[in-house]
Motif scaffolding. Structure first.
Motif, PDB file in Angstrom:
ATOM      1  N   ILE A 183      -9.135   2.151  70.268  1.00  0.00           N
ATOM      2  CA  ILE A 183     -10.208   2.298  69.241  1.00  0.00           C
ATOM      3  C   ILE A 183     -11.298   1.226  69.429  1.00  0.00           C
ATOM      4  O   ILE A 183     -12.379   1.340  69.069  1.00  0.00           O
ATOM      5  CB  ILE A 183      -9.650   2.653  67.868  1.00  0.00           C
ATOM      6  CG1 ILE A 183      -8.719   3.867  67.993  1.00  0.00           C
ATOM      7  CG2 ILE A 183     -10.659   2.609  66.951  1.00  0.00           C
ATOM      8  CD1 ILE A 183      -7.927   3.961  66.564  1.00  0.00           C
ATOM      9  N   ASP A 184     -10.399   0.000  69.502  1.00  0.00           N
ATOM     10  CA  ASP A 184     -11.424  -1.234  69.151  1.00  0.00           C
ATOM     11  C   ASP A 184     -12.555  -1.662  70.136  1.00  0.00           C
ATOM     12  O   ASP A 184     -13.604  -1.905  70.013  1.00  0.00           O
ATOM     13  CB  ASP A 184     -10.137  -2.478  69.058  1.00  0.00           C
ATOM     14  CG  ASP A 184      -9.329  -1.948  68.015  1.00  0.00           C
ATOM     15  OD1 ASP A 184      -9.460  -1.254  67.218  1.00  0.00           O
ATOM     16  OD2 ASP A 184      -8.238  -2.909  68.002  1.00  0.00           O
ATOM     17  N   SER A 185     -12.124  -1.658  71.483  1.00  0.00           N
ATOM     18  CA  SER A 185     -13.001  -2.399  72.408  1.00  0.00           C
ATOM     19  C   SER A 185     -14.212  -1.538  72.587  1.00  0.00           C
ATOM     20  O   SER A 185     -15.342  -2.265  72.545  1.00  0.00           O
ATOM     21  CB  SER A 185     -12.375  -2.454  73.801  1.00  0.00           C
ATOM     22  OG  SER A 185     -11.747  -1.477  74.229  1.00  0.00           O
ATOM     23  N   ASN A 281     -14.841  -8.734  73.905  1.00  0.00           N
ATOM     24  CA  ASN A 281     -13.400  -7.752  73.894  1.00  0.00           C
ATOM     25  C   ASN A 281     -13.285  -7.321  72.414  1.00  0.00           C
ATOM     26  O   ASN A 281     -14.089  -7.587  71.635  1.00  0.00           O
ATOM     27  CB  ASN A 281     -12.380  -8.454  74.682  1.00  0.00           C
ATOM     28  CG  ASN A 281     -11.750  -9.563  74.010  1.00  0.00           C
ATOM     29  OD1 ASN A 281     -11.757  -9.766  72.734  1.00  0.00           O
ATOM     30  ND2 ASN A 281     -11.285 -10.551  74.475  1.00  0.00           N
ATOM     31  N   GLY A 282     -12.540  -6.529  72.352  1.00  0.00           N
ATOM     32  CA  GLY A 282     -12.005  -5.911  70.947  1.00  0.00           C
ATOM     33  C   GLY A 282     -10.921  -6.733  70.120  1.00  0.00           C
ATOM     34  O   GLY A 282     -10.229  -6.046  69.361  1.00  0.00           O
ATOM     35  N   GLU A 283     -10.465  -7.933  70.529  1.00  0.00           N
ATOM     36  CA  GLU A 283      -9.702  -8.572  69.938  1.00  0.00           C
ATOM     37  C   GLU A 283      -9.717  -8.748  68.222  1.00  0.00           C
ATOM     38  O   GLU A 283     -11.019  -8.951  68.057  1.00  0.00           O
ATOM     39  CB  GLU A 283      -9.298 -10.085  70.672  1.00  0.00           C
ATOM     40  CG  GLU A 283      -8.441  -9.850  71.981  1.00  0.00           C
ATOM     41  CD  GLU A 283      -8.385 -11.151  72.649  1.00  0.00           C
ATOM     42  OE1 GLU A 283      -7.411 -11.366  73.433  1.00  0.00           O
ATOM     43  OE2 GLU A 283      -9.299 -12.061  72.419  1.00  0.00           O
ATOM     44  N   GLY A 286      -4.703 -11.118  64.111  1.00  0.00           N
ATOM     45  CA  GLY A 286      -3.548 -10.939  63.478  1.00  0.00           C
ATOM     46  C   GLY A 286      -3.159  -9.371  64.086  1.00  0.00           C
ATOM     47  O   GLY A 286      -2.081  -9.045  63.398  1.00  0.00           O
ATOM     48  N   GLN A 287      -4.053  -8.822  64.660  1.00  0.00           N
ATOM     49  CA  GLN A 287      -3.708  -7.050  64.791  1.00  0.00           C
ATOM     50  C   GLN A 287      -2.450  -6.891  65.519  1.00  0.00           C
ATOM     51  O   GLN A 287      -1.671  -5.954  64.974  1.00  0.00           O
ATOM     52  CB  GLN A 287      -4.852  -6.489  65.614  1.00  0.00           C
ATOM     53  CG  GLN A 287      -4.781  -4.991  65.771  1.00  0.00           C
ATOM     54  CD  GLN A 287      -5.840  -4.378  66.338  1.00  0.00           C
ATOM     55  OE1 GLN A 287      -5.615  -4.243  67.533  1.00  0.00           O
ATOM     56  NE2 GLN A 287      -6.829  -3.974  65.864  1.00  0.00           N
ATOM     57  N   VAL A 288      -2.136  -7.608  66.580  1.00  0.00           N
ATOM     58  CA  VAL A 288      -0.760  -7.629  67.287  1.00  0.00           C
ATOM     59  C   VAL A 288      -0.324  -9.041  67.604  1.00  0.00           C
ATOM     60  O   VAL A 288      -1.405  -9.897  67.372  1.00  0.00           O
ATOM     61  CB  VAL A 288      -0.907  -6.854  68.423  1.00  0.00           C
ATOM     62  CG1 VAL A 288      -0.796  -5.113  68.141  1.00  0.00           C
ATOM     63  CG2 VAL A 288      -1.933  -7.131  69.161  1.00  0.00           C
ATOM     64  N   SER A 290      -0.187 -10.510  70.349  1.00  0.00           N
ATOM     65  CA  SER A 290      -1.097 -11.340  71.073  1.00  0.00           C
ATOM     66  C   SER A 290      -2.388 -11.457  70.619  1.00  0.00           C
ATOM     67  O   SER A 290      -3.342 -12.252  71.546  1.00  0.00           O
ATOM     68  CB  SER A 290      -1.350 -10.232  72.506  1.00  0.00           C
ATOM     69  OG  SER A 290      -1.784  -9.293  72.106  1.00  0.00           O
ATOM     70  N   GLN A 291      -2.642 -11.240  69.310  1.00  0.00           N
ATOM     71  CA  GLN A 291      -3.926 -11.745  68.677  1.00  0.00           C
ATOM     72  C   GLN A 291      -3.794 -12.499  67.556  1.00  0.00           C
ATOM     73  O   GLN A 291      -4.476 -12.636  66.793  1.00  0.00           O
ATOM     74  CB  GLN A 291      -4.534 -10.371  68.395  1.00  0.00           C
ATOM     75  CG  GLN A 291      -5.329  -9.538  69.738  1.00  0.00           C
ATOM     76  CD  GLN A 291      -5.848  -8.268  69.536  1.00  0.00           C
ATOM     77  OE1 GLN A 291      -6.342  -7.927  68.420  1.00  0.00           O
ATOM     78  NE2 GLN A 291      -5.278  -7.418  70.125  1.00  0.00           N
ATOM     79  N   THR A 292      -2.591 -13.206  67.524  1.00  0.00           N
ATOM     80  CA  THR A 292      -2.488 -14.392  66.446  1.00  0.00           C
ATOM     81  C   THR A 292      -3.461 -15.516  66.966  1.00  0.00           C
ATOM     82  O   THR A 292      -3.894 -15.564  68.011  1.00  0.00           O
ATOM     83  CB  THR A 292      -1.296 -14.819  66.170  1.00  0.00           C
ATOM     84  OG1 THR A 292      -0.656 -15.492  67.531  1.00  0.00           O
ATOM     85  CG2 THR A 292      -0.156 -13.651  66.009  1.00  0.00           C
ATOM     86  N   ASP A 315     -11.067  -5.109  59.311  1.00  0.00           N
ATOM     87  CA  ASP A 315      -9.814  -4.412  58.989  1.00  0.00           C
ATOM     88  C   ASP A 315      -9.849  -3.283  59.979  1.00  0.00           C
ATOM     89  O   ASP A 315     -11.051  -2.815  60.370  1.00  0.00           O
ATOM     90  CB  ASP A 315     -10.033  -3.884  57.441  1.00  0.00           C
ATOM     91  CG  ASP A 315      -9.519  -5.087  56.731  1.00  0.00           C
ATOM     92  OD1 ASP A 315      -9.395  -6.217  57.127  1.00  0.00           O
ATOM     93  OD2 ASP A 315      -9.592  -4.630  55.391  1.00  0.00           O
ATOM     94  N   LYS A 316      -8.670  -2.933  60.292  1.00  0.00           N
ATOM     95  CA  LYS A 316      -8.753  -1.670  61.045  1.00  0.00           C
ATOM     96  C   LYS A 316      -9.411  -0.458  60.541  1.00  0.00           C
ATOM     97  O   LYS A 316     -10.109   0.281  61.490  1.00  0.00           O
ATOM     98  CB  LYS A 316      -6.952  -1.331  61.339  1.00  0.00           C
ATOM     99  CG  LYS A 316      -6.873  -0.320  62.689  1.00  0.00           C
ATOM    100  CD  LYS A 316      -7.039  -0.681  63.760  1.00  0.00           C
ATOM    101  CE  LYS A 316      -6.822   0.319  64.998  1.00  0.00           C
ATOM    102  NZ  LYS A 316      -6.767  -0.494  66.225  1.00  0.00           N
ATOM    103  N   LEU A 317      -9.506  -0.353  59.349  1.00  0.00           N
ATOM    104  CA  LEU A 317     -10.120   0.898  58.725  1.00  0.00           C
ATOM    105  C   LEU A 317     -11.605   0.602  59.060  1.00  0.00           C
ATOM    106  O   LEU A 317     -12.027   1.809  59.051  1.00  0.00           O
ATOM    107  CB  LEU A 317      -9.559   1.015  57.298  1.00  0.00           C
ATOM    108  CG  LEU A 317      -8.009   1.671  56.856  1.00  0.00           C
ATOM    109  CD1 LEU A 317      -7.995   1.618  55.259  1.00  0.00           C
ATOM    110  CD2 LEU A 317      -8.081   2.828  57.606  1.00  0.00           C
TER     111      LEU A 317
END
Ligand code: ATP
Ligand code: MG
Length: 391
Positions: A183-185, A281-283, A286-288, A290-292, A315-317
């Motif tokens: 969804i993100d990138s 990129n879509g980082e 804190g999402q996962v 690998s994204q701290t 936020d994801k939403l």
């Protein structure tokens, strides 16, 4: 009286000496969108006029163009005589349904003899006299009729449509978007295009662990970004050998860190080759695992290229809201897996240590990275079969 489109510029109006540069890109974007229509563009420092037989079709197509603040359906009067303005105003409004109205006049032609307020009053009186059951409301009118008195003509308008704002595509040069099927990138890509960036894409796949459907999903996402004026290339990287090597030979909980460091290294090489000034990129913080922030730092360690993360603080939403608005959400949630999701460790490291990474990477066969460039697939977007749909 001619019906035409008046385009008001977006943020590019803050550009002093560079304004023409931005306007030229805007013209290019508009020309791409109006392909196949009969039209003529007239532009000046402040606004643009589009003469066309098909005003509503043109309006619809231009709603997705960045760099436009507002699109207005305007009526051009060649006779600036006040009686003629009054008659035209009544003609413009007589078939429109409304109860209250207000007239506002802007007189950029200061040589025009009647002052703005007096023009508004006279035109308003004429409308009241000729159209039944309406009143003036200066605070919250159903209809706001603008009268613009300019040197070359007088314009009347009351229909306004919000534009997309932002900068015209391409004004900020090129960047390389790391585009996955998630969804993100693609949302990060959309937000970058909005700031005038023109995008090429890199997609990492791991066939046979990932499918051709997953690749097609990414093509479809990139095609959707063409709705917003982006034209570019997708570079499809065969990542299989690298992922398999990391999976078999390197420290388990660091798998994603190594994988992402390899992605960045490859992306940097492609970016250099195509003349991109940044990698996007879509980082998202804190999402996962690998994204701290520690993970992001550990991955970023392999490159000096500017890495732009438009979604870092969303936020994801909020991301999902944009994805729905731009028409990518339903494509992104199709079930085909990307390479990241196929090779996920059970317990990915949250605070990767650079000394561990560096010593572990000594095991890596860097020749694998060089081989990758020999079989990159290059796909143009919009793809040929979708070309007419997006331009
Ligand atoms: P999701 O919406 O599921 O989070 P995502 O695409 O954001 O999907 P992440 O694992 O969060 O997936 O990856 C972070 C970023 O890394 C992505 O936004 C994307 O920019 C890049 N990326 C991940 N996988 C790939 C891939 N296979 N090809 C290209 N870029 C990728
Ligand atoms: Mg993500």
């Amino acid at each position: 009286m001619e019906k035409l489109l008046l385009i008001k510029y977006g943020e590019l109006t803050t550009k002093g000496d560079n304004r023409n540069y931005f306007i030229c890109f805007l013209v290019k974007s508009i020309e791409n969108k109006l392909l196949g229509l009969n039209y003529k563009i007239e532009k000046d420092y402040y606004r643009m006029f589009i003469h066309t037989d098909d005003v509503y079709e043109a309006l619809n197509r231009l709603k997705n163009v960045f760099g436009i603040h507002e699109i207005v359906i305007a009526y051009k009067l060649n006779d600036s005589n006040i009686d003629s303005i009054c008659t035209s105003a009544v003609d413009v409004l007589k078939n429109v349904s409304f109860n209250t109205f207000k007239v506002e006049t802007n007189r950029s032609d200061k040589s025009y003899k009647i002052k703005s307020n007096d023009v508004s009053r006279t035109v308003g009186a004429s409308i009241l006299k000729n159209i039944n059951n309406i009143t003036v409301d200066v605070h919250n009118p159903d209809i706001l009729l603008n009268v613009e008195i300019r040197k070359e003509a007088v314009y009347l308008y009351y229909e306004r449509y919000a534009g997309m704002n932002g900068y015209p595509v391409g004004t900020m040069g090129k960047a390389l978007l790391m585009l996955s099927g998630g969804i993100d990138s693609v949302v990060a890509g959309y937000l970058s295009i909005k700031r005038g960036v023109s995008l090429d894409f890199v997609y990492f796949e791991s066939i046979p662990h990932t499918s051709l459907e997953a690749r097609n999903k990414v093509i479809s996402l990139a095609n959707t970004l063409c709705n917003y004026g982006n034209i570019g290339h997708i570079y499809v990287v065969n990542f299989t050998k690298i992922q398999e090597y990391i999976y078999k030979n390197m420290k388990g909980e660091y798998l994603i860190t190594f994988m992402r460091r390899m992605m960045y290294r490859i992306a940097e090489k492609i970016a250099e080759k195509i003349g991109a000034n940044a990698i996007i990129n879509g980082e998202n913080i804190g999402q996962v695992a690998s994204q701290t922030l520690t993970s992001i730092k550990a991955v970023n360690d392999v490159t000096n290229y500017p890495i732009i993360r438009p979604l870092a603080t969303y936020d994801k939403l909020e991301i999902i809201d944009v994805a729905k608005k731009i028409g990518t959400y339903n494509i992104s949630i199709l079930p085909y897996e990307d390479c990241c999701t196929v090779f996920v460790p059970k317990h990915p490291v949250i605070n990767p240590k650079l000394d561990v990474i560096h010593s572990e990477e000594e095991k890596f066969d860097f020749a694998l990275l060089d081989q990758i460039f020999e079989d990159i697939i290059n796909i143009e977007v919009p793809t040929k079969e979708r070309h007419n749909e997006y331009l």
